[in-house]
Design a protein around this motif. Structure first.
Motif, PDB file in Angstrom:
ATOM      1  N   SER A  21       0.383  -0.255   0.447  1.00 47.70           N
ATOM      2  CA  SER A  21      -0.901   0.400   0.711  1.00 47.70           C
ATOM      3  C   SER A  21      -0.831   1.925   0.683  1.00 47.70           C
ATOM      4  CB  SER A  21      -1.438  -0.051   2.070  1.00 47.70           C
ATOM      5  OG  SER A  21      -0.527   0.317   3.092  1.00 47.70           O
ATOM      6  N   TYR A  22       0.357   2.488   0.542  1.00 41.27           N
ATOM      7  CA  TYR A  22       0.499   3.940   0.582  1.00 41.27           C
ATOM      8  C   TYR A  22      -0.315   4.596  -0.524  1.00 41.27           C
ATOM      9  CZ  TYR A  22       2.450   8.612   0.512  1.00 41.27           C
ATOM     10  OH  TYR A  22       2.589   9.969   0.538  1.00 41.27           O
ATOM     11  N   HIS A  45       7.767   4.733   4.331  1.00 37.74           N
ATOM     12  CA  HIS A  45       6.304   4.725   4.329  1.00 37.74           C
ATOM     13  C   HIS A  45       5.767   4.755   2.906  1.00 37.74           C
ATOM     14  CE1 HIS A  45       2.270   6.775   5.111  1.00 37.74           C
ATOM     15  NE2 HIS A  45       2.138   5.518   5.426  1.00 37.74           N
ATOM     16  N   THR A  90       5.495   1.344   1.017  1.00 41.07           N
ATOM     17  CA  THR A  90       4.521   0.307   1.364  1.00 41.07           C
ATOM     18  C   THR A  90       3.496   0.147   0.252  1.00 41.07           C
ATOM     19  OG1 THR A  90       3.099   1.870   2.558  1.00 41.07           O
ATOM     20  CG2 THR A  90       4.749   0.680   3.867  1.00 41.07           C
ATOM     21  N   LYS A 100      -0.796  -8.882   5.747  1.00 45.60           N
ATOM     22  CA  LYS A 100      -0.186  -8.359   4.520  1.00 45.60           C
ATOM     23  C   LYS A 100       0.666  -7.127   4.807  1.00 45.60           C
ATOM     24  CE  LYS A 100      -2.457  -8.308   0.605  1.00 45.60           C
ATOM     25  NZ  LYS A 100      -2.262  -9.243  -0.488  1.00 45.60           N
ATOM     26  N   GLU A 101       0.173  -6.244   5.675  1.00 41.20           N
ATOM     27  CA  GLU A 101       0.914  -5.021   6.012  1.00 41.20           C
ATOM     28  C   GLU A 101       2.220  -5.362   6.737  1.00 41.20           C
ATOM     29  OE1 GLU A 101       0.206  -1.833   5.251  1.00 41.20           O
ATOM     30  OE2 GLU A 101      -1.604  -2.372   4.166  1.00 41.20           O
ATOM     31  N   ASP A 126       4.644  -6.774   4.277  1.00 38.66           N
ATOM     32  CA  ASP A 126       5.121  -5.701   3.406  1.00 38.66           C
ATOM     33  C   ASP A 126       6.224  -4.894   4.094  1.00 38.66           C
ATOM     34  OD1 ASP A 126       5.228  -3.934   1.200  1.00 38.66           O
ATOM     35  OD2 ASP A 126       3.655  -2.657   2.046  1.00 38.66           O
TER      36      ASP A 126
END
Length: 96
Positions: free
Chosen positions: A34-35, A29, A32, A51-52, A55
Motif C-alpha cells: 500500500s505504500y 515501510h 508494503t 490484507k495489511e 503484507d
C-alpha cells in the motif's frame, strides 16, 4: 478509512511503526503493497486490515525476521483496531 467510516478521525488512528529510512530508499515501510498508493475503496476496513497485516507478515517472513514478538505486535494491532472501532471490524457489520 475516512471514505468508509464517517466517525473516523485521524487522531484516533492506530498505526504500526516500521523501518523507513529517510532520506533515501529502502526500509520495510516502502516494501508494503500500500505504500504510496490510494486505498482500494471496494474493500471493507476489515478486509484492508487483514490484507495489511498479511503484507507486513510476509515482509518479515521473507527477511527471516518473523518471530513471536512480531506476531504478538500484529495481533495487538488487530485488537487495538477492534477496540477503537468496535462496529467497523465486526464480521457481522462488513460494509463494502
Amino acid at each position: 478509512m475516512k471514505a468508509k467510516v464517517t466517525s473516523y478521525t485521524t487522531n484516533k488512528r492506530i498505526a504500526m511503526m516500521m523501518e523507513h529510512l529517510s532520506p533515501g530508499k529502502g526500509g520495510r515501510h516502502r516494501q508494503t503493497n500500500s505504500y504510496g498508493k490510494s486505498p482500494n475503496l471496494k474493500l471493507s476496513p476489515r478486509e484492508v486490515l487483514a490484507k495489511e497485516i498479511q503484507d507486513v507478515r510476509s515482509i518479515y517472513l521473507r527477511q527471516g525476521l518473523y518471530n513471536k514478538d512480531i506476531r504478538y505486535s500484529l495481533q495487538t494491532l488487530i485488537r487495538m483496531n477492534k477496540l477503537q472501532w468496535k462496529d467497523i471490524f465486526d464480521k457481522e457489520n462488513i460494509k463494502s
